[in-house]
Scaffold this motif. Sequence first.
Motif, PDB file in Angstrom:
ATOM      1  N   UNK A  53      30.570  41.565  32.421  1.00  0.00           N
ATOM      2  CA  UNK A  53      31.140  40.537  33.039  1.00  0.00           C
ATOM      3  C   UNK A  53      32.480  40.001  33.479  1.00  0.00           C
ATOM      4  N   UNK A  54      33.153  40.291  31.757  1.00  0.00           N
ATOM      5  CA  UNK A  54      34.367  39.845  31.766  1.00  0.00           C
ATOM      6  C   UNK A  54      35.360  40.535  32.655  1.00  0.00           C
ATOM      7  N   UNK A  55      35.281  41.968  33.412  1.00  0.00           N
ATOM      8  CA  UNK A  55      36.176  42.301  34.461  1.00  0.00           C
ATOM      9  C   UNK A  55      36.298  41.798  35.856  1.00  0.00           C
ATOM     10  N   UNK A  56      35.143  40.954  35.577  1.00  0.00           N
ATOM     11  CA  UNK A  56      35.055  40.331  37.060  1.00  0.00           C
ATOM     12  C   UNK A  56      36.501  39.273  36.924  1.00  0.00           C
ATOM     13  N   UNK A  57      36.952  39.401  36.038  1.00  0.00           N
ATOM     14  CA  UNK A  57      38.168  38.150  36.850  1.00  0.00           C
ATOM     15  C   UNK A  57      39.173  39.164  36.989  1.00  0.00           C
ATOM     16  N   UNK A  58      39.517  39.759  36.966  1.00  0.00           N
ATOM     17  CA  UNK A  58      40.030  41.117  37.295  1.00  0.00           C
ATOM     18  C   UNK A  58      39.290  40.670  39.629  1.00  0.00           C
ATOM     19  N   UNK A  59      40.610  40.431  39.929  1.00  0.00           N
ATOM     20  CA  UNK A  59      40.535  40.724  41.780  1.00  0.00           C
ATOM     21  C   UNK A  59      39.576  41.878  41.943  1.00  0.00           C
ATOM     22  N   UNK A  60      38.275  41.547  42.776  1.00  0.00           N
ATOM     23  CA  UNK A  60      37.800  42.271  42.940  1.00  0.00           C
ATOM     24  C   UNK A  60      38.068  43.736  44.315  1.00  0.00           C
ATOM     25  N   UNK A  61      39.123  43.333  44.877  1.00  0.00           N
ATOM     26  CA  UNK A  61      39.528  44.467  45.366  1.00  0.00           C
ATOM     27  C   UNK A  61      39.964  45.562  43.887  1.00  0.00           C
ATOM     28  N   UNK A  62      40.793  44.905  43.605  1.00  0.00           N
ATOM     29  CA  UNK A  62      41.260  46.310  42.866  1.00  0.00           C
ATOM     30  C   UNK A  62      39.510  46.896  42.455  1.00  0.00           C
ATOM     31  N   UNK A  63      38.558  46.627  41.694  1.00  0.00           N
ATOM     32  CA  UNK A  63      37.560  46.323  41.382  1.00  0.00           C
ATOM     33  C   UNK A  63      36.464  47.434  41.786  1.00  0.00           C
TER      34      UNK A  63
END
Length: 711
Positions: A284-294
């Motif tokens: 879940x920590x990756x959700x701090x990155x803008x979702x467009x990038x992920x």
Amino acid sequence: MSTQSLLVELFVEELPPKALKKLGEAFAAVLAEQLKAQGLAAADAQVTPFASPRRLAAHVSGVVAKAADKPVRHKLMPVSVGLDAAGNATPALLKKLQAVGADASAVPRLKRAPDGKAEALFLDALVPGAALADGLQKALHEAIAKLPIPKVMTYQLEQGTPLPGWDSVQFVRPAHGLVALHGADVVPVTALGLAAGRATHGHRFEAQADPIEIPHADRYADVLRAQGAVIASFAERRAAIESQLNQAAAQAGQALAAIKDEALLDEVTALVERPNVLVCAFEREFLEVPQECLILTMKANQKYFPLLDAQGRLTNLFLVVSNISPPDASAVIGGNERVVRPRLADAKFFFDQDRRKTLDSRVPGLAKVVYHNKLGTQGQRVERVRAIARGIAQQLGGDVLAQAADRAAQLAKADLLTDMVGEFPELQGIMGGYYARHDGFSEDIAFAIEDHYKPRFAGDELPRGDVGVVVALADKLETLVGLFGIGSLPTGDKDPFALRRHALGVIRMLVEKALPLDLPAVVAQAAQTFGALLPDAARSNAQLLAFVYERVAGYLREGGYGAQEADAVIAARPMWGEMPKALQAVRAFAELPEAPALAAANKRIGNILKKAEAEGPVDPHVSELLLQEPAEKALHAAMRQVVPRADARFDAGDYTGALQTLAALRAPVDAFFDGVMVNAEAADLRLNRLGLLKTLHQAMNRVADLSRLAQ
């Protein structure tokens, strides 16, 4: 004549996934088209294409073993040349007969028929229908030759090839098998150094047998599914993936949905032979990155389907379309989760690193980035966009809007120098918006930076907010004016700088946002920002405006309006926001019974005035003392009654009412042209009548150029 289904399959190494759908459709379509052209298949024969990662195939119903003989009439030569005075065949006729497969015995059967001014000899004959083996060989050759192959490979045939003399082949991927079945019988054809048989191959890991024998053309798909673990139909496989995605999303959580992406769905369909959708997760920590990038890294790099919640926000779950279906899928799930983690970690690293520098600090670096060798750097381009944006904003909202637009335009291209955009160019603008918010800028500025590339494609949403619209307009106009100015115009189907898309974006913003801008003036101001870089700005600006108005006509036609309606409105050059209302008014006017006559009269008046104005301007002034004929007096009186009412409705914005009011002039206009000579010998009478027509012409064409409605 009895018919059987025909099945042809090329078994190859893994085909390019982005091209597979088109390859499969083209292979089947050309093959069937050639069979029908030779009379081997009926015109309404059903054609079923098949395409999987390792095969292209086609099933054609109702194919005959031999085409019917076809009667033909051969034109030989004039009678005077083919027969001598005694009626015997001349050497020239015998030679011609030999050329069409006949001999002297055919002379008594020749027919005489007129041919122009002379009489000619004709031979009626039957052309034997093509045998299936010969016709399919030709069709197969054409189908392979016409495949839309993105890039051809040259490869060596395997040792011991059944066709001697073949050593290398050119095709999209190396081919290893050819199946050609007419019912249960093998058709003896060859292709790509391969001889046809009935054996093919199934799934690399899950097929029950290898090779697989196809007993009958109609059993192809069923046998491949049962014995080969392959869904051969692209459409069926795609539908299965879509269904499994929806089911997996529903099982993963309430109100979750897989992201919609038709191109990704097509690509994944081209990568698997029997799909198996699995649910995976990341931290879940990756959700701090803008979702467009992920989302982009999961879709572009891994071909995964991210799961979104009911509000469209990214969750930490994603779907994988696997090509294997093991009893225990945990190893497959774990492997995909391990693979995606470094990708997401890279995105997080880029995002964290980029935020250590402000957008402001990156702006000077744009001076080192080449935009175009004739138009300078991105830094110079930014200064031009800023100047254009200030000019537009000043007209639309004054100093406050101009200041905000200038700031947004200054920062709009700064994210080009970030690590994230360097890795994912598709995120330019989007990342600039995130970084602007991080730097403390207002939402207006952030939205403008994010949206200034919009609309990116047909149907895309327009920029949000006035600042975004201004900067997007300025950016597109700078591109259009600059590239037209140096002669980089679109040609035919080539448009490397997407100038058609840029022009359509400008049009959509002007019309749908109802912007009160004078486009020629804005284009002229934009050209001034280039200084001496544009050698002939006046000429290129005129070309650009013509180009834009051509796109306007197409834009309006796509909106459901006819070509005449669109042309009539465009010719009047209304304010952009008034175009939809003017189009509705023209459509309503065109349905009136008076419309055809008034449109024709308007066209006639325009031609008269054009000819008269070649010698000098026509004054729209009428002296009642010079009105002599009853018809011109009646027209003048009617205009005094009707035109003020029409003008009042026009000024009130009731364009439909304005045109419908003018319909009352039909009878006096018709009577005028029936009973009045406009080009009278007396100059004062002639000028007065021209003035009357000029006044009428101006009144009739305020909403649209009605002459464009004339047939």
